[in-house]
Design a protein around this motif. Structure first.
Motif, PDB file in Angstrom:
ATOM      1  N   TYR A 214     -38.254 -15.788  14.718  1.00 23.96           N
ATOM      2  CA  TYR A 214     -38.414 -17.239  14.846  1.00 23.96           C
ATOM      3  C   TYR A 214     -39.776 -17.678  14.323  1.00 23.96           C
ATOM      4  O   TYR A 214     -40.746 -16.926  14.361  1.00 23.96           O
ATOM      5  CB  TYR A 214     -38.270 -17.657  16.308  1.00 23.96           C
ATOM      6  N   LEU A 215     -39.789 -18.944  13.928  1.00 23.55           N
ATOM      7  CA  LEU A 215     -41.012 -19.505  13.370  1.00 23.55           C
ATOM      8  C   LEU A 215     -41.128 -20.950  13.825  1.00 23.55           C
ATOM      9  O   LEU A 215     -40.182 -21.728  13.704  1.00 23.55           O
ATOM     10  CB  LEU A 215     -40.910 -19.445  11.837  1.00 23.55           C
ATOM     11  N   VAL A 216     -42.280 -21.293  14.379  1.00 24.46           N
ATOM     12  CA  VAL A 216     -42.522 -22.680  14.749  1.00 24.46           C
ATOM     13  C   VAL A 216     -43.257 -23.361  13.598  1.00 24.46           C
ATOM     14  O   VAL A 216     -44.298 -22.884  13.153  1.00 24.46           O
ATOM     15  CB  VAL A 216     -43.342 -22.799  16.052  1.00 24.46           C
ATOM     16  N   VAL A 217     -42.660 -24.438  13.105  1.00 20.61           N
ATOM     17  CA  VAL A 217     -43.266 -25.200  12.003  1.00 20.61           C
ATOM     18  C   VAL A 217     -43.068 -26.684  12.257  1.00 20.61           C
ATOM     19  O   VAL A 217     -42.200 -27.089  13.017  1.00 20.61           O
ATOM     20  CB  VAL A 217     -42.621 -24.864  10.634  1.00 20.61           C
ATOM     21  N   GLU A 218     -43.878 -27.490  11.616  1.00 17.33           N
ATOM     22  CA  GLU A 218     -43.709 -28.940  11.675  1.00 17.33           C
ATOM     23  C   GLU A 218     -42.292 -29.273  11.197  1.00 17.33           C
ATOM     24  O   GLU A 218     -41.816 -28.671  10.240  1.00 17.33           O
ATOM     25  CB  GLU A 218     -44.714 -29.625  10.736  1.00 17.33           C
ATOM     26  N   PRO A 219     -41.622 -30.233  11.865  1.00 11.67           N
ATOM     27  CA  PRO A 219     -40.275 -30.582  11.425  1.00 11.67           C
ATOM     28  C   PRO A 219     -40.277 -31.035   9.977  1.00 11.67           C
ATOM     29  O   PRO A 219     -41.214 -31.708   9.535  1.00 11.67           O
ATOM     30  CB  PRO A 219     -39.859 -31.735  12.342  1.00 11.67           C
ATOM     31  N   GLY A 220     -39.242 -30.646   9.250  1.00 14.11           N
ATOM     32  CA  GLY A 220     -39.131 -31.095   7.851  1.00 14.11           C
ATOM     33  C   GLY A 220     -39.743 -30.135   6.865  1.00 14.11           C
ATOM     34  O   GLY A 220     -39.485 -30.247   5.682  1.00 14.11           O
ATOM     35  N   SER A 221     -40.550 -29.169   7.319  1.00 17.15           N
ATOM     36  CA  SER A 221     -41.119 -28.243   6.331  1.00 17.15           C
ATOM     37  C   SER A 221     -40.124 -27.122   6.056  1.00 17.15           C
ATOM     38  O   SER A 221     -39.262 -26.807   6.859  1.00 17.15           O
ATOM     39  CB  SER A 221     -42.449 -27.675   6.817  1.00 17.15           C
ATOM     40  N   THR A 222     -40.243 -26.542   4.877  1.00 16.40           N
ATOM     41  CA  THR A 222     -39.278 -25.507   4.488  1.00 16.40           C
ATOM     42  C   THR A 222     -39.776 -24.136   4.939  1.00 16.40           C
ATOM     43  O   THR A 222     -40.975 -23.850   4.854  1.00 16.40           O
ATOM     44  CB  THR A 222     -39.097 -25.471   2.968  1.00 16.40           C
ATOM     45  N   PRO A 223     -38.869 -23.290   5.435  1.00 15.89           N
ATOM     46  CA  PRO A 223     -39.272 -21.952   5.873  1.00 15.89           C
ATOM     47  C   PRO A 223     -39.687 -21.102   4.674  1.00 15.89           C
ATOM     48  O   PRO A 223     -39.216 -21.333   3.568  1.00 15.89           O
ATOM     49  CB  PRO A 223     -38.009 -21.395   6.518  1.00 15.89           C
ATOM     50  N   PRO A 224     -40.578 -20.155   4.898  1.00 16.28           N
ATOM     51  CA  PRO A 224     -40.973 -19.275   3.798  1.00 16.28           C
ATOM     52  C   PRO A 224     -39.796 -18.396   3.397  1.00 16.28           C
ATOM     53  O   PRO A 224     -38.921 -18.124   4.206  1.00 16.28           O
ATOM     54  CB  PRO A 224     -42.073 -18.425   4.418  1.00 16.28           C
ATOM     55  N   ALA A 225     -39.769 -17.973   2.154  1.00 19.21           N
ATOM     56  CA  ALA A 225     -38.717 -17.070   1.703  1.00 19.21           C
ATOM     57  C   ALA A 225     -38.843 -15.748   2.443  1.00 19.21           C
ATOM     58  O   ALA A 225     -39.934 -15.197   2.526  1.00 19.21           O
ATOM     59  CB  ALA A 225     -38.850 -16.853   0.194  1.00 19.21           C
ATOM     60  N   ALA A 226     -37.727 -15.272   3.001  1.00 19.74           N
ATOM     61  CA  ALA A 226     -37.782 -14.043   3.800  1.00 19.74           C
ATOM     62  C   ALA A 226     -37.776 -12.809   2.900  1.00 19.74           C
ATOM     63  O   ALA A 226     -37.192 -12.825   1.854  1.00 19.74           O
ATOM     64  CB  ALA A 226     -36.602 -13.988   4.752  1.00 19.74           C
TER      65      ALA A 226
END
Ligand code: CA
Length: 226
Positions: A214-226
């Motif tokens: 899991y990753l907590v990020v600001e809403p709307g930002s794209t997750p890093p490529a896994a």
């Protein structure tokens, strides 16, 4: 957040563990230096409360050995009042902070919050991500200013994730930091808790990174490529 209390005075140990659990931490306990050393060597704690006068192996020896083998968790030592040399030896052995006995429980709680926060590189006791605010002092979660009712377990989960915003946290890491030693651990339950928490927050700040965690990020930002 998971803590370790090493204190041979049974009453004091019980009081500390009770107050810390009440404050929302998962807590393991040890009553002598050997057991305390072993736990701190093998388990990943977010902070440790370590008495210096311990049977078997004293606190200074426990602490310096942890540091020698590379254990970096924040350690708060308990010292006898007026023993200034204990404080000096404690800091020289790798302590991050101290409280002199007898102490007020509120002071221990405040110092631990500060230690956990600083070791995560955070400046404030209030953590924020998008519209979500987590007040570590009051133990409250707010979304757009409105308090959200969460269980102590959900609070612990969100607090751990928000202390490590921007980093992918695996389910096994969460299990290790959310449950005490005696808990029947099952990493599948983490998914259930994350699901409940997402529903309660109603905003998308906890992303699932397939196969990683899991990753907590600001809403709307794209997750890093896994
Ligand atoms: Ca003692």
């Amino acid at each position: 957040m998971r803590l370790l209390v090493v204190e041979d005075d049974r009453d004091l140990n019980r009081q500390l563990v009770g107050a810390l659990e009440q404050a929302g931490y998962a807590v393991d306990k040890a009553f002598d230096g050997e057991e305390g050393f072993f736990l701190g060597e093998t388990e990943p704690y977010d902070a440790v409360v370590l008495d210096l006068g311990l049977p078997g192996r004293d606190g200074i020896s426990v602490l310096s050995e942890w540091r020698k083998i590379g254990r970096k968790m924040p350690v708060l030592i308990l010292t006898a009042r007026d023993r200034w040399n204990d404080k000096v030896r404690g800091f020289d052995s790798g302590a991050d902070d101290y409280v002199a006995k007898p102490f007020h429980m509120e002071e221990i709680l405040a110092r631990l919050r500060a230690l956990v926060r600083r070791s995560a590189g955070l400046a404030s006791s209030e953590l924020a991500c998008g519209p979500v605010r987590l007040d570590t002092k009051a133990g409250r979660v707010l979304v757009e200013g409105n308090p959200i009712k969460v269980t102590s377990h959900e609070f612990r989960l969100l607090s751990y994730l928000m202390h490590h915003t921007g980093r992918v946290i695996s389910r096994s890491e969460l299990v290790e930091h959310l449950y005490d030693q005696d808990f029947d651990r099952d990493s599948n339950t983490i998914e259930v808790f994350v699901g409940r928490l997402r529903k309660k927050l109603g905003v998308d700040i906890i992303q699932t990174i397939r196969g990683l965690g899991y990753l907590v990020v600001e809403p709307g930002s794209t997750p890093p490529a896994a």
